[in-house]
Scaffold this motif. Structure first.
Motif, mmCIF file in Angstrom:
data_model
loop_
_atom_site.group_PDB
_atom_site.id
_atom_site.type_symbol
_atom_site.label_atom_id
_atom_site.label_comp_id
_atom_site.label_asym_id
_atom_site.label_seq_id
_atom_site.Cartn_x
_atom_site.Cartn_y
_atom_site.Cartn_z
ATOM 1 N N SER A 130 -8.498 3.948 -7.417
ATOM 2 C CA SER A 130 -7.209 3.610 -7.085
ATOM 3 C C SER A 130 -7.519 2.313 -6.163
ATOM 4 N N LYS A 131 -6.145 1.591 -5.693
ATOM 5 C CA LYS A 131 -6.508 0.710 -4.784
ATOM 6 C C LYS A 131 -5.462 0.924 -3.853
ATOM 7 N N GLU A 158 -7.925 5.948 8.993
ATOM 8 C CA GLU A 158 -7.308 4.967 8.110
ATOM 9 C C GLU A 158 -8.411 4.433 7.083
ATOM 10 N N LYS A 159 -9.563 3.753 7.533
ATOM 11 C CA LYS A 159 -10.629 3.155 6.768
ATOM 12 C C LYS A 159 -11.365 4.248 5.950
ATOM 13 N N TYR A 160 -11.380 5.758 6.348
ATOM 14 C CA TYR A 160 -11.981 6.564 5.606
ATOM 15 C C TYR A 160 -11.042 6.790 4.505
ATOM 16 N N ILE A 161 -9.703 7.080 4.740
ATOM 17 C CA ILE A 161 -8.749 7.317 3.485
ATOM 18 C C ILE A 161 -8.941 6.289 2.561
ATOM 19 N N THR A 162 -8.961 4.924 3.089
ATOM 20 C CA THR A 162 -9.090 3.734 2.354
ATOM 21 C C THR A 162 -10.298 3.945 1.100
ATOM 22 N N GLY A 163 -11.424 4.180 1.955
ATOM 23 C CA GLY A 163 -12.527 4.543 0.951
ATOM 24 C C GLY A 163 -12.406 5.695 -0.332
ATOM 25 N N ILE A 164 -11.730 6.739 0.159
ATOM 26 C CA ILE A 164 -11.397 8.033 -0.590
ATOM 27 C C ILE A 164 -10.649 7.366 -1.791
ATOM 28 N N VAL A 165 -9.589 6.448 -1.324
ATOM 29 C CA VAL A 165 -8.540 6.049 -2.537
ATOM 30 C C VAL A 165 -9.554 5.133 -3.646
ATOM 31 N N GLY A 166 -10.299 4.019 -2.962
ATOM 32 C CA GLY A 166 -10.980 3.284 -3.819
ATOM 33 C C GLY A 166 -12.265 4.189 -4.846
ATOM 34 N N TYR A 167 -12.848 5.370 -4.298
ATOM 35 C CA TYR A 167 -13.686 5.880 -4.843
ATOM 36 C C TYR A 167 -12.996 6.779 -6.177
ATOM 37 N N ASN A 168 -11.831 7.018 -5.681
ATOM 38 C CA ASN A 168 -10.895 7.567 -7.002
ATOM 39 C C ASN A 168 -10.262 6.672 -7.801
ATOM 40 N N LEU A 206 1.223 1.597 -11.641
ATOM 41 C CA LEU A 206 1.330 3.173 -11.140
ATOM 42 C C LEU A 206 1.222 3.226 -9.457
ATOM 43 N N TYR A 207 2.354 2.578 -8.845
ATOM 44 C CA TYR A 207 2.409 2.527 -7.449
ATOM 45 C C TYR A 207 2.992 3.798 -6.740
ATOM 46 N N THR A 208 2.286 4.491 -5.930
ATOM 47 C CA THR A 208 2.844 5.676 -5.228
ATOM 48 C C THR A 208 2.821 5.380 -3.768
ATOM 49 N N HIS A 209 3.970 5.656 -3.098
ATOM 50 C CA HIS A 209 3.797 5.928 -1.515
ATOM 51 C C HIS A 209 3.629 7.492 -1.212
ATOM 52 N N PHE A 210 2.595 7.731 -0.574
ATOM 53 C CA PHE A 210 2.469 9.052 -0.211
ATOM 54 C C PHE A 210 2.591 9.160 1.390
ATOM 55 N N VAL A 211 3.306 10.184 1.765
ATOM 56 C CA VAL A 211 3.517 10.766 3.058
ATOM 57 C C VAL A 211 2.826 12.200 3.401
ATOM 58 N N PHE A 212 1.887 12.238 3.980
ATOM 59 C CA PHE A 212 1.265 13.384 4.628
ATOM 60 C C PHE A 212 1.693 13.774 5.974
ATOM 61 N N ASP A 217 1.525 12.111 13.856
ATOM 62 C CA ASP A 217 1.793 13.435 13.084
ATOM 63 C C ASP A 217 2.057 13.118 11.654
ATOM 64 N N HIS A 218 1.814 12.073 11.262
ATOM 65 C CA HIS A 218 1.732 11.772 9.603
ATOM 66 C C HIS A 218 1.355 10.522 9.346
ATOM 67 N N VAL A 219 0.887 10.517 8.026
ATOM 68 C CA VAL A 219 0.311 9.048 7.665
ATOM 69 C C VAL A 219 1.159 8.508 6.423
ATOM 70 N N HIS A 220 1.470 7.490 6.203
ATOM 71 C CA HIS A 220 2.066 6.776 5.131
ATOM 72 C C HIS A 220 0.948 5.935 4.285
ATOM 73 N N PHE A 221 0.806 5.828 3.211
ATOM 74 C CA PHE A 221 0.079 5.037 2.439
ATOM 75 C C PHE A 221 0.433 4.757 0.977
ATOM 76 N N LEU A 222 0.345 3.586 0.667
ATOM 77 C CA LEU A 222 0.611 3.126 -0.735
ATOM 78 C C LEU A 222 -0.394 2.906 -1.498
ATOM 79 N N ILE A 223 -0.643 3.365 -2.672
ATOM 80 C CA ILE A 223 -1.815 3.008 -3.664
ATOM 81 C C ILE A 223 -1.157 2.473 -5.076
ATOM 82 N N SER A 224 -1.962 1.909 -5.728
ATOM 83 C CA SER A 224 -1.830 1.960 -7.212
ATOM 84 C C SER A 224 -2.856 2.718 -7.612
#
Length: 145
Positions: free
Chosen positions: A44-45, A32-42, A8-14, A54-61
């Motif tokens: 996900s990877k 970026e490191k803080y968001i990475t930690g939140i993703v792992g805590y939830n 379940l891969y998702t590309h987010f744009v905030f 003005d925006h952030v892109h990130f890809l998670i599974s």
């Protein structure tokens, strides 16, 4: 039913509130490191992340136990609080009230990661507005096929 295996891969744009340039380069990596930690805590990877002013892109599974909306809400609320508490933005920081989430196939993960990590060069050629309109056109066409 328990999901034992998933892709379940998702590309987010905030985007920042009113698309203002609120994220200074000097604080980009910390955010970026803080968001990475939140993703792992939830459960996900995170595969790639880049915070533009003005925006952030990130890809998670993501874990099947979390919807895209749940993860986006958690990341937005937690990161906004973190950014404001640590004064990492120009003025009061907030994300827009909505975000974008695009599903990604396993075969496209490497390409999306390269795209996310090349954001500084990419935005020398295309503005965020142009990029976003291109995404909307592409994904709307995909849905209409």
């Amino acid at each position: 039913m328990k999901i034992e295996y998933n892709n379940l891969y998702t590309h987010f744009v905030f985007t920042t509130y009113n698309r203002l340039s609120l994220i200074p380069e000097k604080n980009r990596e910390r955010i970026e490191k803080y968001i990475t930690g939140i993703v792992g805590y939830n459960l996900s990877k995170l595969y790639a992340i880049y915070a533009n002013p003005d925006h952030v892109h990130f890809l998670i599974s993501r874990s099947p136990s979390k919807s895209e909306e749940e993860i986006a809400t958690t990341i937005a609320n937690s990161s906004s609080s973190f950014i404001n508490k640590n004064k990492l933005a120009v003025g009061k920081f907030a994300w827009q009230q909505s975000a974008s989430a695009f599903s990604v196939s396993k075969q496209d993960v490497d390409g999306i990661c390269k795209y996310i990590l090349s954001q500084p060069d990419h935005h020398k050629k295309e503005t965020f507005d142009e990029e976003y309109q291109r995404f909307m056109k592409y994904y709307q066409n995909t849905l209409q096929r």
